[in-house]
Scaffold this motif. Structure first.
Motif, mmCIF file in Angstrom:
data_model
loop_
_atom_site.group_PDB
_atom_site.id
_atom_site.type_symbol
_atom_site.label_atom_id
_atom_site.label_comp_id
_atom_site.label_asym_id
_atom_site.label_seq_id
_atom_site.Cartn_x
_atom_site.Cartn_y
_atom_site.Cartn_z
ATOM 1 N N VAL A 230 -8.938 3.849 -0.054
ATOM 2 C CA VAL A 230 -7.687 3.519 0.932
ATOM 3 C C VAL A 230 -7.287 4.681 1.559
ATOM 4 C CG1 VAL A 230 -5.610 2.351 1.396
ATOM 5 C CG2 VAL A 230 -7.385 1.214 -0.180
ATOM 6 N N TYR A 231 -6.678 5.730 0.702
ATOM 7 C CA TYR A 231 -6.088 6.910 1.376
ATOM 8 C C TYR A 231 -6.923 7.651 2.356
ATOM 9 C CZ TYR A 231 -3.216 10.994 1.411
ATOM 10 O OH TYR A 231 -2.277 12.095 2.068
ATOM 11 N N LEU A 232 -8.196 8.022 1.893
ATOM 12 C CA LEU A 232 -9.155 8.609 2.858
ATOM 13 C C LEU A 232 -9.162 7.920 4.299
ATOM 14 C CD1 LEU A 232 -11.656 10.273 0.307
ATOM 15 C CD2 LEU A 232 -9.733 11.393 1.520
ATOM 16 N N ALA A 233 -9.357 6.434 4.088
ATOM 17 C CA ALA A 233 -9.356 5.683 5.225
ATOM 18 C C ALA A 233 -8.046 5.657 6.231
ATOM 19 C CB ALA A 233 -9.504 4.186 4.953
ATOM 20 N N MET A 234 -6.955 5.975 5.470
ATOM 21 C CA MET A 234 -5.791 5.858 6.185
ATOM 22 C C MET A 234 -5.812 7.525 7.044
ATOM 23 S SD MET A 234 -2.568 4.230 4.209
ATOM 24 C CE MET A 234 -2.901 5.275 2.690
ATOM 25 N N VAL A 235 -6.274 8.343 6.109
ATOM 26 C CA VAL A 235 -6.239 9.697 6.788
ATOM 27 C C VAL A 235 -7.333 9.788 8.002
ATOM 28 C CG1 VAL A 235 -7.121 12.092 6.389
ATOM 29 C CG2 VAL A 235 -5.730 11.089 4.552
ATOM 30 N N ASP A 236 -8.451 9.265 7.750
ATOM 31 C CA ASP A 236 -9.437 9.234 8.884
ATOM 32 C C ASP A 236 -9.091 8.288 9.972
ATOM 33 O OD1 ASP A 236 -11.021 10.601 7.314
ATOM 34 O OD2 ASP A 236 -12.287 9.119 6.488
ATOM 35 N N VAL B 160 1.087 -1.104 0.082
ATOM 36 C CA VAL B 160 -0.032 0.010 0.205
ATOM 37 C C VAL B 160 0.854 1.292 -0.013
ATOM 38 C CG1 VAL B 160 -1.841 1.403 1.281
ATOM 39 C CG2 VAL B 160 -1.897 -1.242 1.219
ATOM 40 N N ASP B 161 0.540 2.088 -0.986
ATOM 41 C CA ASP B 161 1.366 3.328 -1.129
ATOM 42 C C ASP B 161 0.794 4.539 -0.056
ATOM 43 O OD1 ASP B 161 2.569 6.066 -1.923
ATOM 44 O OD2 ASP B 161 2.639 5.153 -3.695
ATOM 45 N N LEU B 162 1.572 4.726 0.854
ATOM 46 C CA LEU B 162 1.212 5.962 1.869
ATOM 47 C C LEU B 162 0.685 7.147 1.442
ATOM 48 C CD1 LEU B 162 3.114 4.803 4.896
ATOM 49 C CD2 LEU B 162 0.809 4.283 4.400
ATOM 50 N N ASP B 163 1.317 7.400 0.011
ATOM 51 C CA ASP B 163 1.196 8.660 -0.455
ATOM 52 C C ASP B 163 0.125 8.938 -1.289
ATOM 53 O OD1 ASP B 163 3.667 9.505 0.636
ATOM 54 O OD2 ASP B 163 4.739 9.138 -1.002
ATOM 55 N N THR B 164 -0.487 7.837 -1.609
ATOM 56 C CA THR B 164 -1.739 7.906 -2.711
ATOM 57 C C THR B 164 -2.700 6.945 -2.336
ATOM 58 O OG1 THR B 164 -0.570 6.163 -4.080
ATOM 59 C CG2 THR B 164 -0.334 8.408 -4.895
ATOM 60 N N GLY B 165 -2.684 5.848 -1.585
ATOM 61 C CA GLY B 165 -3.541 4.835 -1.223
ATOM 62 C C GLY B 165 -3.437 3.673 -2.216
ATOM 63 N N VAL C 112 -11.186 -11.134 -3.221
ATOM 64 C CA VAL C 112 -11.434 -9.774 -2.582
ATOM 65 C C VAL C 112 -11.170 -9.973 -1.131
ATOM 66 C CG1 VAL C 112 -13.162 -7.927 -2.217
ATOM 67 C CG2 VAL C 112 -13.164 -9.136 -4.368
ATOM 68 N N ALA C 113 -11.456 -10.862 -0.336
ATOM 69 C CA ALA C 113 -11.245 -11.084 0.898
ATOM 70 C C ALA C 113 -9.584 -11.313 1.286
ATOM 71 C CB ALA C 113 -12.071 -12.295 1.574
ATOM 72 N N ALA C 114 -9.179 -12.113 0.464
ATOM 73 C CA ALA C 114 -7.491 -12.256 0.685
ATOM 74 C C ALA C 114 -7.032 -10.693 0.349
ATOM 75 C CB ALA C 114 -6.969 -13.126 -0.563
ATOM 76 N N ILE C 115 -7.367 -10.100 -0.527
ATOM 77 C CA ILE C 115 -6.668 -8.819 -0.524
ATOM 78 C C ILE C 115 -7.050 -7.832 0.582
ATOM 79 C CG2 ILE C 115 -6.889 -6.760 -2.139
ATOM 80 C CD1 ILE C 115 -6.937 -8.451 -4.704
ATOM 81 N N ALA C 116 -8.332 -7.955 1.029
ATOM 82 C CA ALA C 116 -8.561 -7.118 2.052
ATOM 83 C C ALA C 116 -7.884 -7.388 3.522
ATOM 84 C CB ALA C 116 -10.494 -7.433 2.381
ATOM 85 N N ASN C 117 -7.658 -8.639 3.517
ATOM 86 C CA ASN C 117 -7.039 -9.209 4.702
ATOM 87 C C ASN C 117 -5.636 -8.606 4.563
ATOM 88 O OD1 ASN C 117 -9.196 -10.205 5.825
ATOM 89 N ND2 ASN C 117 -9.010 -12.375 5.049
ATOM 90 N N ALA C 118 -5.116 -8.844 3.464
ATOM 91 C CA ALA C 118 -3.572 -8.304 3.057
ATOM 92 C C ALA C 118 -3.456 -6.819 3.435
ATOM 93 C CB ALA C 118 -3.096 -8.649 1.674
ATOM 94 N N ILE D 104 -1.689 -2.211 6.774
ATOM 95 C CA ILE D 104 -1.823 -0.642 7.298
ATOM 96 C C ILE D 104 -2.843 -0.976 8.538
ATOM 97 C CG2 ILE D 104 -1.589 0.412 5.135
ATOM 98 C CD1 ILE D 104 -4.610 0.570 4.905
ATOM 99 N N GLY D 105 -3.428 -2.033 8.997
ATOM 100 C CA GLY D 105 -4.231 -2.320 10.082
ATOM 101 C C GLY D 105 -5.739 -1.648 9.886
ATOM 102 N N ILE D 106 -5.978 -1.727 8.757
ATOM 103 C CA ILE D 106 -7.385 -0.565 8.474
ATOM 104 C C ILE D 106 -8.358 -1.552 7.769
ATOM 105 C CG2 ILE D 106 -8.683 0.890 7.462
ATOM 106 C CD1 ILE D 106 -6.132 2.713 7.963
ATOM 107 N N ARG D 107 -9.463 -1.999 8.163
ATOM 108 C CA ARG D 107 -10.358 -2.481 7.395
ATOM 109 C C ARG D 107 -11.152 -1.462 6.427
ATOM 110 N NH1 ARG D 107 -9.882 -7.772 6.850
ATOM 111 N NH2 ARG D 107 -9.106 -8.542 8.804
ATOM 112 N N VAL D 108 -10.936 -1.467 5.141
ATOM 113 C CA VAL D 108 -11.432 -0.508 4.238
ATOM 114 C C VAL D 108 -12.718 -0.302 4.243
ATOM 115 C CG1 VAL D 108 -10.868 0.909 2.196
ATOM 116 C CG2 VAL D 108 -8.998 -0.255 3.380
ATOM 117 N N GLY D 109 -13.477 -1.707 4.278
ATOM 118 C CA GLY D 109 -14.826 -1.569 4.169
ATOM 119 C C GLY D 109 -15.476 -2.298 2.984
ATOM 120 N N ALA D 110 -16.247 -1.443 2.058
ATOM 121 C CA ALA D 110 -16.773 -1.895 0.957
ATOM 122 C C ALA D 110 -15.877 -1.986 -0.425
ATOM 123 C CB ALA D 110 -18.192 -1.078 0.555
ATOM 124 N N PRO D 111 -15.783 -2.941 -1.065
ATOM 125 C CA PRO D 111 -14.964 -2.884 -2.383
ATOM 126 C C PRO D 111 -15.569 -1.827 -3.193
ATOM 127 C CG PRO D 111 -15.940 -5.050 -2.075
ATOM 128 C CD PRO D 111 -16.452 -4.323 -0.788
#
Lengths: 789, 297
Positions: A774-780, A647-652, A749-755, A760-767
């Motif tokens: 992802v970026y906005l989730a990291m900001v939040d 995961v790119d922290l600069d762009t998500g 999808v689940a494997a990627i969500a789990n990865a 980053i320790g975040i469940r991003v929610g809906a694909p």
């Protein structure tokens, strides 16, 4: 020889990665697809007038101006077609009659001498609507406050395993009541509860839908089209028009991708209806890509609520699931997705207490239909993230947690059915090993985070309990073999599988075998549909039976001629041989002409034509209140995928670095094609995880083209995709085989969500897990700082 | 009609004039119903989608000089009919104007770039145009042929709104010209799309810098932003800040904030305005840092 021999003694070319029978034709561009067929100067072109409203009453339709336009040959509306259609629930008219239920719903059709004139005529059709309040959320749609979209639901014809609730928008309510969920919660050491919203997506085959229909003076219908279900189309069109199945002929050339959207009947019925008013003249309807997005089947959206708990040792004790399927305007097909997700709602786990309510809900969204996975990718996306959460809640490694709970042969499943032998544990171990589970790898740059994820899956063929197959095996003068099947090859390779099985069961070289194409319901033997990953298994059983029948006829002929016993004879490499007399004779010249009797005393034998069929006879009904019954399904294919992402922290941006799939296919008839299915499913699953979503706003699609409906391209796909074949034979499959076409996009999808969570320790929610989301989730979550000022 | 799906192109006449003047006069006489045609990669899509209804498409590809690509002591001139793949393939461009080649490489796909042209991309005036940023920061000037003959206009100021520019009926942009670049200059284009290839940008960020003794900081930087305003945008305040302040991570960060503050993105199907603003900040920082690395290499 039986098709159920153990994997060690299979005859060639079973288990050989033979070249696809259609490879050369397709590679050199000689293969004919529906739009390639030529119909001469008499061909007419159809265009369709469609609803601009998600929900409205039709007050008036005036076609007079369209009818007066030079070049227009017919204008049709729903008035002429009172019949209803639908696979599991007959809830659709061919053209809307009194009400439109989604943006794109067909209201009228035009046939004209050119597409441009037909398009002009469509513009001249005047339709007066009275817009109505719409339903755009399945959970709301299931409540009593929602407007009822199908007031006649109680009058629709429905198959006996679907349970509509007339007076509501619920067109199927499937229940599971196993054990005592309420009592189990108190014994749980950990409980997780999560809700997931899965967006609508689409199949996006490279070839849009095309149908050419001709109705002759006697009312006989001929339909050429992009079809993965020629026989289902024949049946449903005959029912809708009130004519005999024998008066409908469906001809199905090669298909440029289906993924489910060319199953059942959709736009084909429109072409037939228009052609019924231009007797003797063929009418062609092809969807533009935009129409494809608006009006072809979509994968249903879903709102899912999961609650699950386990004890301190990690044993799953209880699951409670509520699924609200966004079935769209018509749920003729979607009702069975609701059912399939219900009877598989435990996921591939042994869970003693399960309570599931799976609702199919009418909405004013595009029509939900079958798509690769048939509800399983949607369900597993949430379920397999909850499994990870539960493992973490009791501080157990997610692979270990799955190892403890994954389903084994002999387990009592969520429906009460007893599980057959399955290689899920082996898939789990092999996938974990291949992804180097547990080994942390440093990210490629300081602004990146790296993670690994894993997810398991299961899926049964979801179909009518008695969906059946048949096949013919005919020998030619030179000993070569023509195999006829009714199941379409939509790119997955089923024609090649049919050729391999015929060659193996008969005893001839693979290059002696031809598959009769295109499929034609007048000449091809019956097949239910190319869906449910069922062809290798079901059609395969029929082909093997037909080839064995032909083999028996040949052996009887030669035994008689040689005065030997059949048991002493065999067919090897195209020759009949005797193990007793050591005589040998080639199939060349005997399969049609037979054999002469000694001294010119006549002939024996005659053209060899083997027939075979297969129908599962052992699937039972399930109790409407509890979902319990002896055998809910024929079998389950199981498997596991694991991925590594960054995961790119600069762009998500999420980049999938590598992927691993391990699936228990029973027996890989053609290992390279099995791997191609595993890779293709992984790529499609990845694409849905990161990019794909139909953006619907008040029922109106915001991204009806590839400009804004993005799919993965080669540059988005990891170079490193590993596919692992596990083979625990299936007792009712040919040589132990079961299907794998859909399964490889179920856990992705689940494997990627789990990865992503691991990274980053975040469940991003809906694909989809887009860079933005992802970026906005990291900001939040405070993981990255929002720019100040 | 909500479902804007047309199966085929509408009827139009393809016009191929013999001279530029003939072309300009034809376009002027048929203002509002005729359009110059370069690669056609946007025109045909818009006509098929029913958005444009021109009766005439006037092919300018073979008119005087439009097929020329010249790179010499006077600078770089790229004719209106020169495809992006030809620009990318030209060694002199890659050598002397690498930023331009980089920007071209980010457009659509290889197949489309065999038709697509830089001049077409500019005249199309999409806020998302991938080559516009490079042309702006490199100080491109358009050669325009109108009914009064030739004139030259700077690219800055050319864009007046989404799909709108200052051209008048009869005008044909025959080429874009760039003066020789300052010594030791360097640039970077970062395109953020939803997926890797052939997407429209969520944000496109172009940075260009070179040593300049007249600037207090000793360097001058230019920053262009795509998809974050009604027109492609130069970040003037950020540019000025960098002329005054020494180039380092801190000033790049401050310049990135100024750039982000200068843009006025919208929410659309591709991205939210919020994400776009945040990405302008991130990508400006990144583009400046990468440009600085190239300058000091």
């Amino acid at each position: 020889m039986t098709p159920n021999q153990p994997a060690t003694s299979v005859p060639h070319p079973i288990g050989d990665s033979v070249t696809r029978v259609d490879a050369k034709e397709k590679v050199i561009g000689a293969a004919l697809f529906s739009d390639d067929l030529q119909f001469g100067p008499g061909l007419l072109y159809a265009r369709i007038k469609r609803s601009p409203h998600p929900h409205a009453l039709i007050k008036r339709i005036d076609t007079s101006k369209a009818q007066a336009l030079p070049g227009v040959k017919a204008v049709v509306t729903g008035e002429s077609f009172p019949g209803m259609t639908g696979l599991y629930l007959q809830d659709r008219h061919i053209f809307c009659r009194d009400r439109v239920r989604y943006v794109g719903d067909p209201v009228a059709g035009v046939a004209a001498v050119s597409e441009a004139i037909a398009e002009q005529a469509v513009e001249l059709i005047e339709v007066e609507y009275e817009p109505l309040q719409g339903v755009f959320d399945p959970e709301f749609g299931a409540t009593s406050e929602a407007p009822v979209l199908h007031p006649d639901l109680g009058k629709y014809k429905v198959q006996n395993f679907i349970f509509p609730k007339p007076g509501t928008n619920i067109s199927n309510h499937f229940r599971i009541r196993k054990g005592d969920v309420d009592a189990a919660w108190s014994q749980c050491a950990a409980i997780v509860e999560h809700s997931y919203r899965i967006p609508h997506i689409q199949h996006v085959p490279i070839e849009p839908h095309v149908a050419v229909a001709k109705v002759d003076e006697n009312g006989k219908v001929t339909l050429w089209g992009t079809s993965q279900s020629p026989f289902a189309q024949r049946n449903l069109i005959a029912i809708a028009l009130g004519i005999s199945q024998s008066d409908v002929e469906v001809i199905a050339p090669y298909v440029g991708g289906g993924f489910g959207c060319k199953a059942g009947v959709s736009m084909e019925a429109l072409a037939v209806a228009v052609a019924s008013k231009t007797k003797g003249k063929p009418v062609k309807l092809r969807l533009t890509r935009e129409e494809e997005f608006y009006t072809a089947f979509v994968r249903q959206g879903m709102v899912a609520h999961f609650k699950m708990g386990c004890d301190a040792q990690g044993r799953l004790l209880a699951m409670q699931n509520r699924f609200y399927w966004d079935g769209g305007a018509y749920t003729e097909y979607g009702v069975n997705i609701t059912r399939a997700s219900g009877y598989s709602s435990s996921g591939p786990y042994d869970v003693p207490n399960v309570k599931t309510d799976s609702f199919c809900v009418y909405t004013n969204h595009p029509v939900g239909g079958p798509m690769r996975g048939f509800g399983m990718p949607e369900m597993h996306t949430g379920l397999e993230q909850c499994i990870d959460e539960l493992a973490l809640a009791i501080e157990m490694d997610p692979v270990q947690f799955r190892r403890i709970n994954c389903v084994q042969g002999g387990d009592t499943l969520v429906t009460g059915m007893t599980m057959h032998p399955t290689g899920l544990s082996e898939c789990l171990d092999k996938a974990a090993k291949a992804i180097d589970w547990g080994r942390k790898v440093a990210p490629s740059a300081p602004n990146k985070r790296r993670g690994k994820g894993i997810a398991a899956m299961w899926k049964a063929p979801a179909m009518s309990p008695n969906a059946s197959s048949s096949a013919k095996v005919a020998l030619n003068e030179d000993g070569t073999v023509t195999v006829s099947v009714g199941g379409q090859d939509i790119g997955q390779g089923s024609f090649t599988i049919a050729a391999q099985m015929a060659a193996a069961a008969l005893g001839v070289p693979i290059d002696w075998v031809r598959v009769a194409t295109p499929l034609d319901t007048n000449y091809s033997p019956y097949e239910w549909q190319t869906v449910a990953s069922r062809l290798t298994w079901s059609m395969g059983n029929a082909v093997a039976a037909a080839a064995r029948d032909a083999r028996q006829q040949i052996l009887e002929l030669v035994a008689k001629a040689w005065n030997e016993k059949i048991e002493d004879l065999d067919i090897v490499d195209g020759n009949v041989i005797s193990y007793k007399s050591e005589e040998t004779i080639s199939l060349k010249n005997i399969a049609i002409y037979g054999l002469p009797l000694p001294n010119d005393q006549g002939w024996i034998g005659g053209p060899v034509l083997g027939r075979g069929n297969f129908m599962p006879t052992y699937v039972t009904g399930l109790n409407a209140e509890t979902g319990q019954g002896p055998r809910a399904v024929v079998h389950y294919t199981t498997g596991v995928q694991a991925v590594e992402v960054e995961v790119d922290l600069d762009t998500g941006k999420v980049q999938v670095l590598r992927g691993v799939g391990a699936f228990d296919v029973g027996k890989a008839i053609n290992p390279e094609m099995v791997k191609a299915q595993m890779e293709g499913g992984f790529v499609q699953g990845m694409s849905t995880a990161l990019f794909e979503s139909l953006q619907l706003k008040e029922g109106v699609l915001q991204n009806p083209s590839f400009v804004d409906y993005r799919i993965a391209t080669t540059s988005d796909v990891p170079m490193d995709i590993q596919s692992i074949i596990v083979e625990v034979p299936q007792d009712d499959g040919p040589w132990g085989a079961r299907g794998v076409g859909e399964h490889s996009m179920v856990p992705t999808v689940a494997a990627i969500a789990n990865a992503i969570y691991d990274a980053i320790g975040i469940r991003v929610g809906a694909p989809p897990y887009s860079a933005e989301k992802v970026y906005l989730a990291m900001v939040d979550a405070g993981l990255v700082k929002e720019m100040e000022g | 009609m909500t479902i804007n799906a047309h199966p085929e192109l509408p009827d139009f006449d393809y016009v191929r004039p013999a001279t530029l003047m003939e072309a300009s006069q034809f376009l002027a006489q048929h203002a509002g119903e005729a359009r110059p045609l370069c690669g056609g990669t946007d025109i045909f899509v818009r006509m098929r989608d029913g958005l444009w209804h021109d009766r005439y498409l006037v092919d300018v590809k073979k008119l005087d000089g439009t097929a020329n690509l010249a790179c010499d002591a006077a600078g770089l001139t790229i004719g209106a009919g020169v495809s992006m793949n030809r620009v990318i393939a030209e060694a002199a461009v890659r050598q002397n104007y690498p930023l331009l080649a980089e920007a071209c490489c980010s457009v659509a796909s290889h197949q489309l770039r065999t038709r697509a042209t830089i001049v077409g991309n500019l005249c199309n005036a999409s806020p998302a145009g991938d080559t516009i940023g490079a042309c702006l920061v490199l100080g491109g000037r358009l050669r325009v042929h109108g009914t009064d003959g030739f004139r030259e206009i700077p690219l800055e100021g050319f864009f007046t709104g989404p799909g709108k520019n200052t051209l008048r009926p009869g005008d044909i942009v025959t080429a874009i010209h760039f003066a020789p670049l300052p010594a030791h200059s360097a640039g970077t284009y970062i395109k953020l799309g939803r997926n890797t290839w052939s997407d429209l940008s969520i944000v496109g960020l172009t940075a260009f810098g070179y040593p300049d003794e007249t600037a207090a900081s000793g360097y001058r930087f230019k920053i262009a932003m795509a998809s974050v305003a009604p027109t492609p945008l130069l970040a003037h305040k950020a540019q000025d800040f960098l002329a005054e302040n020494p180039p380092n991570l801190q000033s790049f960060d401050q310049a990135a904030r100024l750039a982000s503050a200068a843009c006025s993105p919208i929410d659309d199907v591709r991205s939210s305005a919020r994400y776009r603003k945040l990405m302008v900040y991130q990508l400006t920082k990144k583009a400046l840092q990468q440009t600085w690395e190239k300058l000091t290499r």
